[in-house]
Design a protein around this motif. Structure first.
Motif, PDB file in Angstrom:
ATOM      1  N   GLY A 177       4.625  29.936  52.993  1.00 28.33           N
ATOM      2  CA  GLY A 177       4.672  28.594  53.568  1.00 28.33           C
ATOM      3  C   GLY A 177       3.592  28.402  54.614  1.00 28.33           C
ATOM      4  N   VAL A 209       3.920  27.652  48.301  1.00 29.09           N
ATOM      5  CA  VAL A 209       4.982  26.757  47.850  1.00 29.09           C
ATOM      6  C   VAL A 209       4.690  25.297  48.201  1.00 29.09           C
ATOM      7  CG1 VAL A 209       6.693  28.589  47.994  1.00 29.09           C
ATOM      8  CG2 VAL A 209       6.355  27.071  49.958  1.00 29.09           C
ATOM      9  N   LEU A 210       3.540  25.037  48.794  1.00 26.27           N
ATOM     10  CA  LEU A 210       3.178  23.662  49.118  1.00 26.27           C
ATOM     11  C   LEU A 210       1.881  23.295  48.407  1.00 26.27           C
ATOM     12  CD1 LEU A 210       1.611  23.596  52.665  1.00 26.27           C
ATOM     13  CD2 LEU A 210       2.650  25.660  51.784  1.00 26.27           C
ATOM     14  N   HIS A 243       3.139  25.455  42.907  1.00 22.88           N
ATOM     15  CA  HIS A 243       3.914  24.729  43.925  1.00 22.88           C
ATOM     16  C   HIS A 243       4.945  23.787  43.324  1.00 22.88           C
ATOM     17  CE1 HIS A 243       1.334  21.339  42.941  1.00 22.88           C
ATOM     18  NE2 HIS A 243       0.282  22.123  43.129  1.00 22.88           N
ATOM     19  N   TYR A 247       5.815  20.886  48.522  1.00 17.49           N
ATOM     20  CA  TYR A 247       6.826  21.587  49.305  1.00 17.49           C
ATOM     21  C   TYR A 247       8.200  20.946  49.127  1.00 17.49           C
ATOM     22  CZ  TYR A 247       9.319  23.712  53.163  1.00 17.49           C
ATOM     23  OH  TYR A 247      10.244  24.391  53.902  1.00 17.49           O
ATOM     24  N   VAL A 272      13.121  26.541  47.032  1.00 20.85           N
ATOM     25  CA  VAL A 272      11.962  26.148  47.838  1.00 20.85           C
ATOM     26  C   VAL A 272      10.944  27.275  47.958  1.00 20.85           C
ATOM     27  CG1 VAL A 272      11.202  25.308  50.098  1.00 20.85           C
ATOM     28  CG2 VAL A 272      13.346  24.481  49.115  1.00 20.85           C
ATOM     29  N   TYR A 273      11.424  28.508  48.108  1.00 21.46           N
ATOM     30  CA  TYR A 273      10.523  29.645  48.312  1.00 21.46           C
ATOM     31  C   TYR A 273      10.652  30.687  47.195  1.00 21.46           C
ATOM     32  CZ  TYR A 273       9.588  27.895  53.019  1.00 21.46           C
ATOM     33  OH  TYR A 273       9.198  27.119  54.082  1.00 21.46           O
TER      34      TYR A 273
END
Length: 311
Positions: A177, A209-210, A243, A247, A272-273
């Protein structure tokens, strides 16, 4: 530092891995602490120690309405006897969601700010204004992204070396992140291997992840310079194409993958991660990007909510 007794290694076996002759083990850093599990524990441990050394009694940090960081900080701060303040991006919608309700229940003062104001979270004048308004505090940047956070994540390398006898021959993969954990892990590995004449060492692959995360490469190199541990570029890489739209964006394919992985391997992932990390690894394995005999260590860096914390 936590011992490795709370953390375990789970081997994953399925048709995809067998077909491509790839070994995949999940390192359960999410089990490091009941509420402050995963990389958040490592980012916070030295920050809390520094705050105590400086005589601080209050901690302040930033995050969104579903911030794993604020969740972990509230729990860790309460356990260590600190007051905590969370500056939250956006309005506080009542009733509070489970993340903010947990933080509030652990004594965190929640301060909602507009998105425009939130963008000033690194501005010295804005920080000075927060000191004037809320009194003295020890500042922890969003996500625990500071030198103390990087130093704390160095300990993750030590844990890995304790758990994994063949560490030097593996690829270590983790979700990114802010890049703080990856930088700390690289620095820790450099410390572990600095006296060894054998050039073999683990390769580290970060999965951003973004969206538009190319800037993280600069940030990672910056943190490595700050801790006087510049890693060679051939020791690591950052993947920016997994991604899933941005995010915290979760599409149906990712949701299905997370559910299927949990059902097959009895390892819960959050989307998310670690969910994006694991999906990226399977896409890469399925595309033949790993040669036969590859050994991958996927770091489960937490983010799961204990059942008792969801009101």
């Amino acid at each position: 530092m936590l011992t490795s007794k709370q953390i375990c290694v789970q081997s994953v076996h399925d048709d995809v891995l067998q077909a491509h002759d790839v070994s995949l083990r999940v390192i359960r850093f999410d089990l490091a602490h009941p509420t402050v599990g995963g990389n958040k524990w490592y980012k916070l441990q030295r920050n809390l120690a520094l705050a105590r050394e400086q005589g601080a009694t209050r901690l302040l940090s930033f995050g969104g309405a579903y911030s794993n960081h604020l969740y972990a900080l509230a729990a860790a701060g309460a356990a260590a006897g600190f007051e905590t303040v969370g500056v939250v991006r956006g309005e506080l919608v009542q009733p509070l969601n489970s993340t903010l309700a947990f933080a509030h229940a652990h004594g965190m003062q929640l301060i909602p700010v507009s998105r425009a104001t939130y963008r000033r979270r690194s501005d010295a004048d804005y920080i000075a204004g927060l000191h004037h308004q809320y009194g003295p505090f020890y500042l922890i940047p969003e996500g625990g992204a500071n030198v103390a956070g990087v130093r704390g994540c160095e300990d993750m390398a030590t844990v890995l070396a304790t758990l994994i006898p063949d560490l030097a021959d593996c690829e270590i993969a983790l979700a990114c992140g802010t890049g703080t954990t990856l930088a700390g892990l690289l620095s820790g590995l450099r410390l572990l291997y600095k006296h060894q004449t054998n050039e073999s060492r683990p390769f580290v692959r970060g999965v951003a992840v973004l969206k538009g995360a190319d800037f993280l490469r600069h940030d990672i190199r910056h943190w490595l310079t700050c801790v006087n541990s510049p890693a060679k570029d051939e020791d690591w890489c950052l993947e920016t194409d997994y991604h899933g739209g941005g995010y915290a964006r979760v599409n149906q394919d990712l949701s299905d993958f997370v559910v299927r992985f949990a059902r097959m391997h009895n390892i819960a992932l959050e989307p998310v991660y670690t969910g994006k990390l694991m999906q990226a690894l399977y896409q890469r394995i399925g595309s033949g990007l790993y040669p036969p005999g590859s050994r991958i260590l996927a770091l489960h860096t937490g983010g799961l909510r204990p059942l008792q914390s969801n009101p």
